[in-house]
Scaffold this active site. Sequence first.
Site, short mmCIF file in Angstrom:
data_model
loop_
_atom_site.label_atom_id
_atom_site.label_comp_id
_atom_site.label_asym_id
_atom_site.label_seq_id
_atom_site.Cartn_x
_atom_site.Cartn_y
_atom_site.Cartn_z
N GLU A 31 72.57 -30.82 3.17
CA GLU A 31 71.64 -31.01 4.28
C GLU A 31 72.49 -31.57 5.44
OE1 GLU A 31 68.70 -34.06 3.33
OE2 GLU A 31 67.08 -32.81 4.07
N SER A 73 71.56 -40.84 2.23
CA SER A 73 70.44 -40.03 1.77
C SER A 73 69.17 -40.30 2.56
CB SER A 73 70.19 -40.25 0.27
OG SER A 73 70.39 -41.56 -0.10
C1 LIG Z 1 69.08 -38.79 -3.88
C2 LIG Z 1 69.57 -37.85 -2.88
O1 LIG Z 1 69.89 -38.27 -1.76
C3 LIG Z 1 69.65 -36.39 -3.08
C4 LIG Z 1 69.86 -35.92 -4.45
O2 LIG Z 1 70.97 -35.65 -4.85
S1 LIG Z 1 68.49 -35.81 -5.39
C5 LIG Z 1 69.06 -35.16 -6.91
C6 LIG Z 1 69.24 -33.66 -6.82
N1 LIG Z 1 69.62 -33.18 -8.12
C7 LIG Z 1 68.73 -32.75 -9.03
O3 LIG Z 1 67.54 -32.70 -8.77
C8 LIG Z 1 69.33 -32.39 -10.35
C9 LIG Z 1 68.27 -31.96 -11.33
N2 LIG Z 1 68.91 -31.56 -12.58
C10 LIG Z 1 69.51 -30.37 -12.76
O4 LIG Z 1 69.53 -29.51 -11.88
C11 LIG Z 1 70.12 -30.13 -14.10
O5 LIG Z 1 69.55 -31.00 -15.05
C12 LIG Z 1 71.69 -30.33 -14.11
C13 LIG Z 1 72.33 -29.24 -13.21
C14 LIG Z 1 72.10 -31.70 -13.62
C15 LIG Z 1 72.18 -30.19 -15.52
O6 LIG Z 1 71.83 -28.94 -15.97
P1 LIG Z 1 71.43 -28.66 -17.50
O7 LIG Z 1 71.27 -27.20 -17.63
O8 LIG Z 1 70.33 -29.55 -17.88
O9 LIG Z 1 72.63 -29.23 -18.33
P2 LIG Z 1 74.02 -28.62 -18.69
O10 LIG Z 1 73.91 -27.30 -19.38
O11 LIG Z 1 74.71 -29.73 -19.41
O12 LIG Z 1 74.74 -28.43 -17.30
C16 LIG Z 1 74.71 -27.23 -16.52
C17 LIG Z 1 76.01 -27.13 -15.78
O13 LIG Z 1 76.16 -28.24 -14.87
C18 LIG Z 1 77.37 -28.96 -15.17
N3 LIG Z 1 77.11 -30.39 -14.98
C19 LIG Z 1 76.06 -31.09 -15.46
N4 LIG Z 1 76.12 -32.36 -15.06
C20 LIG Z 1 77.24 -32.47 -14.31
C21 LIG Z 1 77.84 -33.54 -13.61
N5 LIG Z 1 77.29 -34.76 -13.57
N6 LIG Z 1 78.99 -33.29 -12.93
C22 LIG Z 1 79.54 -32.07 -12.95
N7 LIG Z 1 79.01 -31.01 -13.58
C23 LIG Z 1 77.88 -31.21 -14.26
C24 LIG Z 1 77.66 -28.65 -16.62
O14 LIG Z 1 79.05 -28.74 -16.87
C25 LIG Z 1 77.20 -27.22 -16.74
O15 LIG Z 1 78.16 -26.35 -16.21
P3 LIG Z 1 78.43 -24.92 -16.88
O16 LIG Z 1 77.11 -24.35 -17.27
O17 LIG Z 1 79.09 -24.17 -15.80
O18 LIG Z 1 79.27 -25.24 -18.02
N1 LIG Z 2 73.02 -40.99 -6.13
C1 LIG Z 2 72.59 -39.88 -5.57
O1 LIG Z 2 71.95 -39.05 -6.23
C2 LIG Z 2 72.85 -39.60 -4.12
C3 LIG Z 2 73.35 -40.60 -3.30
N2 LIG Z 2 73.60 -40.32 -1.98
C4 LIG Z 2 74.14 -41.34 -1.10
O2 LIG Z 2 75.54 -41.44 -1.34
C5 LIG Z 2 75.96 -42.80 -1.14
C6 LIG Z 2 76.67 -43.29 -2.40
O3 LIG Z 2 75.79 -43.20 -3.50
P1 LIG Z 2 76.33 -43.17 -5.00
O4 LIG Z 2 77.63 -42.48 -5.07
O5 LIG Z 2 75.21 -42.73 -5.84
O6 LIG Z 2 76.56 -44.74 -5.25
P2 LIG Z 2 77.55 -45.47 -6.27
O7 LIG Z 2 76.98 -46.83 -6.45
O8 LIG Z 2 77.81 -44.59 -7.44
O9 LIG Z 2 78.92 -45.55 -5.45
C7 LIG Z 2 79.13 -46.23 -4.25
C8 LIG Z 2 80.60 -46.61 -4.20
O10 LIG Z 2 80.92 -47.09 -2.90
C9 LIG Z 2 81.65 -48.29 -3.05
N3 LIG Z 2 81.58 -49.11 -1.85
C10 LIG Z 2 80.63 -50.02 -1.49
N4 LIG Z 2 80.96 -50.57 -0.30
C11 LIG Z 2 82.11 -49.97 0.10
C12 LIG Z 2 82.95 -50.13 1.22
N5 LIG Z 2 82.67 -51.02 2.18
N6 LIG Z 2 84.07 -49.37 1.31
C13 LIG Z 2 84.39 -48.49 0.33
N7 LIG Z 2 83.63 -48.31 -0.75
C14 LIG Z 2 82.50 -49.04 -0.88
C15 LIG Z 2 81.03 -48.94 -4.27
O11 LIG Z 2 81.83 -49.98 -4.78
P3 LIG Z 2 81.06 -51.17 -5.58
O12 LIG Z 2 80.80 -50.59 -6.93
O13 LIG Z 2 82.02 -52.29 -5.56
O14 LIG Z 2 79.82 -51.51 -4.81
C16 LIG Z 2 80.93 -47.73 -5.20
O15 LIG Z 2 82.14 -47.45 -5.86
C17 LIG Z 2 74.72 -43.59 -0.76
O16 LIG Z 2 74.62 -43.64 0.65
C18 LIG Z 2 73.59 -42.75 -1.36
O17 LIG Z 2 72.36 -42.93 -0.71
C19 LIG Z 2 73.41 -39.08 -1.45
C20 LIG Z 2 72.97 -38.05 -2.24
C21 LIG Z 2 72.61 -38.24 -3.62
#
Ligand SMILES: CC(=O)CC(=O)SCCNC(=O)CCNC(=O)[C@H](O)C(C)(C)COP(=O)(O)OP(=O)(O)OC[C@H]1O[C@@H](n2cnc3c(N)ncnc32)[C@H](O)[C@@H]1OP(=O)(O)O
Ligand SMILES: NC(=O)C1=CN([C@@H]2O[C@H](COP(=O)(O)OP(=O)(O)OC[C@H]3O[C@@H](n4cnc5c(N)ncnc54)[C@H](OP(=O)(O)O)[C@@H]3O)[C@@H](O)[C@H]2O)C=CC1
Length: 283
Positions: free
Chosen positions: A152, A119
């Site tokens: 992305e 990420s």
């Molecule tokens: C950190 C990074 O590197 C990058 C990132 O990913 S940053 C994070 C980006 N994501 C966001 O910003 C998510 C923000 N949140 C949302 O968009 C919404 O809260 C959400 C889509 C997660 C849930 O939506 P909601 O309307 O509040 O809840 P809910 O009605 O329960 O869910 C909507 C749909 O998503 C599905 N859903 C929710 N959570 C889910 C999950 N964890 N896995 C699979 N499906 C899921 C539900 O089943 C539901 O599907 P249907 O409507 O088709 O039945």
């Molecule tokens: N969380 C988010 O919203 C997002 C995360 N990402 C990126 O995705 C990646 C994973 O994040 P996320 O899924 O949230 O993290 P989690 O902690 O849920 O999962 C990571 C998994 O990888 C395993 N792992 C660690 N080291 C190894 C290895 N050497 N070989 C195989 N498996 C390994 C971990 O095992 P163990 O539990 O033993 O450590 C764990 O099961 C990160 O790079 C994160 O930045 C990208 C987009 C969104």
Amino acid sequence: MNIKKVMIIGAGQMGSGIAQVCAQAGFEVYLNDLKPEFVERGIGVITKNLTRNVEKGRMTEDEKTSVLGNIKQSTNLQDAQNVDIVIEAAVENMDIKTKIFAQLDEIAPEHAILASNTSSLPITEIAAATKRPEKVIGMHFMNPVPVMKLVEIIRGLATADEVYQAIEDMTKSLNKVPVEVNDFPGFVSNRILMPMINEAIYTLYEGVATVEAIDEVMKLGMNHPMGPLTLADFIGLDTCLYIMETLHEGFGDDKYRPCPLLRKYVKAGWLGKKSGRGFYTYS
Ligand SMILES: CC(=O)CC(=O)SCCNC(=O)CCNC(=O)[C@H](O)C(C)(C)COP(=O)(O)OP(=O)(O)OC[C@H]1O[C@@H](n2cnc3c(N)ncnc32)[C@H](O)[C@@H]1OP(=O)(O)O
Ligand SMILES: NC(=O)C1=CN([C@@H]2O[C@H](COP(=O)(O)OP(=O)(O)OC[C@H]3O[C@@H](n4cnc5c(N)ncnc54)[C@H](OP(=O)(O)O)[C@@H]3O)[C@@H](O)[C@H]2O)C=CC1
């Protein structure tokens, strides 16, 4: 480039989601983690999601069985010798990622693309751990993967055009929307999102408002689907901290300094939803 077989490294929240959408699109998937119980936990989440699809009439029981049949469990990186692409979704740590990529470079067939779901970490640096930097690329899915439309796609300095094209095509075949970006810390998504989350944590740290109030302001005032502290818990506070550290170090600018409260929570093992406690508690 004909991609049929995919290996996903890491069966956590992102890896299991990526495995699910790949299997649903008909790819043969190896889902790899360090221990069988981690892979089984990932398959458990996928099964739950697919069962919900069946209950909602979006998928038949036979289709669910066929999607699950597309996923093989793996705890051995050697399985990479059978695939056309590896998508790495292990923990957000450069040392771990470069070690995995160096090993994969030895194991995976010459034609195989090595993609990372990182990420924030530089793709160019991950690519430099291999002898095939032209075949290394960022493929950054959003959480929750089955729901969010964006992927992305990040070109490293050496990424070949045909590799970019193959990933763009694969993204479309997963029913997702690709957006191309260049290789800078946090790319676009987390350069913008994570400072907002970090600022929300500072707002809490400085006593401006409660957790609930901060989330409510952003949900009702800005129409965000989740408040920033709920979203931080959902992403994982460890991942949020790693991303802030990458931004801070990568740009050398104090505007990206991680909030001390975020550090404290991570040190306490309060990692958010996945550990049962973060800004909120989860049963
Ligand atoms: C950190 C990074 O590197 C990058 C990132 O990913 S940053 C994070 C980006 N994501 C966001 O910003 C998510 C923000 N949140 C949302 O968009 C919404 O809260 C959400 C889509 C997660 C849930 O939506 P909601 O309307 O509040 O809840 P809910 O009605 O329960 O869910 C909507 C749909 O998503 C599905 N859903 C929710 N959570 C889910 C999950 N964890 N896995 C699979 N499906 C899921 C539900 O089943 C539901 O599907 P249907 O409507 O088709 O039945
Ligand atoms: N969380 C988010 O919203 C997002 C995360 N990402 C990126 O995705 C990646 C994973 O994040 P996320 O899924 O949230 O993290 P989690 O902690 O849920 O999962 C990571 C998994 O990888 C395993 N792992 C660690 N080291 C190894 C290895 N050497 N070989 C195989 N498996 C390994 C971990 O095992 P163990 O539990 O033993 O450590 C764990 O099961 C990160 O790079 C994160 O930045 C990208 C987009 C969104």
